[in-house]
Design a protein around this motif. Structure first.
Motif, PDB file in Angstrom:
ATOM      1  N   MET A   1       0.841  -1.199   0.000  1.00 13.75           N
ATOM      2  CA  MET A   1       0.000   0.000   0.000  1.00 13.75           C
ATOM      3  C   MET A   1       0.875   1.248   0.000  1.00 13.75           C
ATOM      4  SD  MET A   1      -2.889   1.486   0.189  1.00 13.75           S
ATOM      5  CE  MET A   1      -3.494   3.114   0.532  1.00 13.75           C
ATOM      6  N   LYS A   2       0.971   1.908  -1.148  1.00 15.37           N
ATOM      7  CA  LYS A   2       1.805   3.096  -1.264  1.00 15.37           C
ATOM      8  C   LYS A   2       0.932   4.351  -1.141  1.00 15.37           C
ATOM      9  CE  LYS A   2       4.837   2.875  -4.722  1.00 15.37           C
ATOM     10  NZ  LYS A   2       5.339   2.506  -6.071  1.00 15.37           N
ATOM     11  N   ILE A   3       1.239   5.167  -0.160  1.00 15.95           N
ATOM     12  CA  ILE A   3       0.488   6.406   0.037  1.00 15.95           C
ATOM     13  C   ILE A   3       1.419   7.587  -0.223  1.00 15.95           C
ATOM     14  CG2 ILE A   3      -0.843   7.812   1.651  1.00 15.95           C
ATOM     15  CD1 ILE A   3      -1.782   5.319   3.019  1.00 15.95           C
ATOM     16  N   GLY A   4       1.075   8.395  -1.216  1.00 16.11           N
ATOM     17  CA  GLY A   4       1.882   9.556  -1.558  1.00 16.11           C
ATOM     18  C   GLY A   4       1.607  10.702  -0.608  1.00 16.11           C
ATOM     19  N   VAL A   5       2.659  11.419  -0.228  1.00 15.49           N
ATOM     20  CA  VAL A   5       2.515  12.633   0.579  1.00 15.49           C
ATOM     21  C   VAL A   5       3.149  13.772  -0.212  1.00 15.49           C
ATOM     22  CG1 VAL A   5       3.047  13.769   2.756  1.00 15.49           C
ATOM     23  CG2 VAL A   5       2.631  11.299   2.723  1.00 15.49           C
ATOM     24  N   VAL A   6       2.344  14.765  -0.539  1.00 12.68           N
ATOM     25  CA  VAL A   6       2.819  15.858  -1.399  1.00 12.68           C
ATOM     26  C   VAL A   6       3.557  16.906  -0.565  1.00 12.68           C
ATOM     27  CG1 VAL A   6       2.156  17.698  -2.994  1.00 12.68           C
ATOM     28  CG2 VAL A   6       0.919  15.523  -3.012  1.00 12.68           C
ATOM     29  N   THR A   7       4.684  17.357  -1.070  1.00 10.33           N
ATOM     30  CA  THR A   7       5.375  18.500  -0.480  1.00 10.33           C
ATOM     31  C   THR A   7       5.250  19.687  -1.425  1.00 10.33           C
ATOM     32  OG1 THR A   7       6.969  17.085   0.676  1.00 10.33           O
ATOM     33  CG2 THR A   7       7.584  19.395   0.355  1.00 10.33           C
ATOM     34  N   PHE A   8       4.586  20.733  -0.935  1.00 12.24           N
ATOM     35  CA  PHE A   8       4.531  22.010  -1.639  1.00 12.24           C
ATOM     36  C   PHE A   8       5.571  22.926  -0.997  1.00 12.24           C
ATOM     37  CE2 PHE A   8       0.177  20.311  -1.818  1.00 12.24           C
ATOM     38  CZ  PHE A   8      -0.120  20.445  -3.165  1.00 12.24           C
ATOM     39  N   PRO A   9       5.972  24.013  -1.655  1.00 11.18           N
ATOM     40  CA  PRO A   9       6.785  24.999  -0.951  1.00 11.18           C
ATOM     41  C   PRO A   9       5.963  25.580   0.189  1.00 11.18           C
ATOM     42  CG  PRO A   9       6.367  25.678  -3.248  1.00 11.18           C
ATOM     43  CD  PRO A   9       5.658  24.391  -3.042  1.00 11.18           C
ATOM     44  N   GLY A  10       6.421  25.379   1.427  1.00  8.93           N
ATOM     45  CA  GLY A  10       5.655  25.865   2.574  1.00  8.93           C
ATOM     46  C   GLY A  10       4.890  24.786   3.302  1.00  8.93           C
ATOM     47  N   SER A  11       4.918  23.546   2.786  1.00 10.19           N
ATOM     48  CA  SER A  11       4.305  22.449   3.556  1.00 10.19           C
ATOM     49  C   SER A  11       5.094  22.248   4.839  1.00 10.19           C
ATOM     50  CB  SER A  11       4.335  21.139   2.748  1.00 10.19           C
ATOM     51  OG  SER A  11       3.455  21.217   1.646  1.00 10.19           O
ATOM     52  N   LEU A  12       4.405  21.937   5.935  1.00 11.13           N
ATOM     53  CA  LEU A  12       5.082  21.734   7.218  1.00 11.13           C
ATOM     54  C   LEU A  12       4.933  20.304   7.720  1.00 11.13           C
ATOM     55  CD1 LEU A  12       3.947  24.904   9.201  1.00 11.13           C
ATOM     56  CD2 LEU A  12       6.122  24.509   8.045  1.00 11.13           C
ATOM     57  N   ASP A  13       3.833  19.681   7.438  1.00 12.81           N
ATOM     58  CA  ASP A  13       3.493  18.433   8.106  1.00 12.81           C
ATOM     59  C   ASP A  13       3.643  17.217   7.203  1.00 12.81           C
ATOM     60  OD1 ASP A  13       2.839  19.979  10.327  1.00 12.81           O
ATOM     61  OD2 ASP A  13       0.834  20.348   9.545  1.00 12.81           O
ATOM     62  N   ASP A  14       4.407  17.383   6.109  1.00 13.72           N
ATOM     63  CA  ASP A  14       4.598  16.264   5.193  1.00 13.72           C
ATOM     64  C   ASP A  14       5.370  15.126   5.846  1.00 13.72           C
ATOM     65  OD1 ASP A  14       6.456  18.341   5.176  1.00 13.72           O
ATOM     66  OD2 ASP A  14       7.187  17.920   3.167  1.00 13.72           O
ATOM     67  N   ARG A  15       6.361  15.476   6.681  1.00 16.02           N
ATOM     68  CA  ARG A  15       7.150  14.416   7.319  1.00 16.02           C
ATOM     69  C   ARG A  15       6.322  13.669   8.367  1.00 16.02           C
ATOM     70  NH1 ARG A  15      13.148  14.897   7.485  1.00 16.02           N
ATOM     71  NH2 ARG A  15      13.701  16.082   5.641  1.00 16.02           N
TER      72      ARG A  15
END
Lengths: 225, 81
Positions: A1-15
């Motif tokens: 099960m692969k779940i993508g997490v997007v990082t935008f410029p300014g994302s904080l909670d991706d990690r």
């Protein structure tokens, strides 16, 4: 099960979102805002933060990022998407969910452990919860007031699309205490509070948030919720 | 060069806490006789060519899709030569 997490410029909670996916037994995959390739993921999390500095309106510019063009198209075909906080704002700006998030009615940024009642538990992201279950997860936003016209609110309630509602305190002036909503199919969920910050007892007020990620992982491994 | 001005305002039925805070400041600063304050955004767009129908149509599209959120806001677009 692969779940993508997007990082935008300014994302904080991706990690934290990626960590929550891993703790739930999933395989987190980092996705980049400028890349329209979803790298074969089975679901996507749009994390919290301040994409593009919240310029113009929260989520307004992120909506037009290359990765969102693909996500909007794939979400329309059934790809599960969870938008948390800024991610919820992006989903509304993208018209994947109705309504909008506006400045908190009291104008202050709010950061608190928030009690919620889970109301829709047949979505891709909430199957691990029982209907009516109460959970406590962190909430932190400046523009988290959910608004929509009365007809839209009535439709959300009538069709059972309200996923979670604020209990005890309405922290931001959201209409009808709405904390999260879903599309009719239950594949797309937007939530203002942060389940990804409540997945380990060491750092969260509870581990109540883990269920969102466990729900998604279970829907793809075929296990019963 | 022609300039296009787009004003974006929250719709009347949407609560405007920022406008309300400004209103509160008016009162604190001794300015009375003000019934309401609404806060919006103003965009000044300078064209590098003529304000053709096509250019203005493009800006209407941008005003609707990008500069405003039609769920909560309305816009007014005008050309200032």
């Amino acid at each position: 099960m692969k779940i993508g997490v997007v990082t935008f410029p300014g994302s904080l909670d991706d990690r934290d979102a990626a960590r929550a996916v891993r703790l739930a037994g999933g395989d987190p995959v980092s996705l980049w805002h400028g890349d329209d390739d979803l790298r074969g993921v089975d679901a996507v999390v749009l994390p919290g933060g301040f994409s593009y500095g919240d310029y113009l309106r929260c989520g307004a510019i992120a909506r037009f990022a290359p990765v969102m063009t693909t996500i909007i198209q794939r979400a329309g075909e059934g790809l599960p998407v969870l938008g948390i906080c800024n991610g919820f704002q992006i989903l509304c700006e993208s018209h994947l969910l109705p309504g909008a998030l506006t400045r908190n009615d009291h104008l202050h940024f709010v950061c608190r452990d928030q009690r919620l009642r889970m109301e829709r538990t047949d979505t891709a992201w909430t199957k691990a919860y029982a209907e009516g279950e109460e959970i406590v997860i962190p909430l932190k936003n400046g523009e988290g007031g959910y608004v929509a016209d009365d007809a839209t609110l009535d439709r959300l309630e009538g069709d059972g699309l309200v996923v979670a509602r604020y209990l005890e305190v309405n922290p931001n002036g959201s209409l009808r205490d709405i904390a999260g909503i879903s599309n009719p199919a239950g594949t797309i969920v937007g939530l203002m509070p942060h389940p990804e910050h409540a997945v380990e007892s060491l750092t969260g007020p509870s581990t109540d948030g883990l269920g969102f990620f466990v729900s998604a992982v279970r829907s793809f491994t075929g296990a019963n919720a | 060069m022609p300039r296009v001005v787009v004003d974006v305002m929250l719709k009347p039925e949407i609560l405007d806490p920022q406008g309300r805070a400004v209103m509160g400041a008016f009162t604190r600063l001794g300015v009375h006789g003000v019934a309401d304050v609404r806060q919006g955004k103003r965009f000044e767009i300078t064209l590098d060519g003529d304000a053709t129908d096509e250019a203005i149509a493009d800006l209407h599209r941008m005003a609707e899709e990008l500069l405003s959120n039609p769920v909560i806001e309305s816009y007014d677009l005008r050309v200032e030569e």
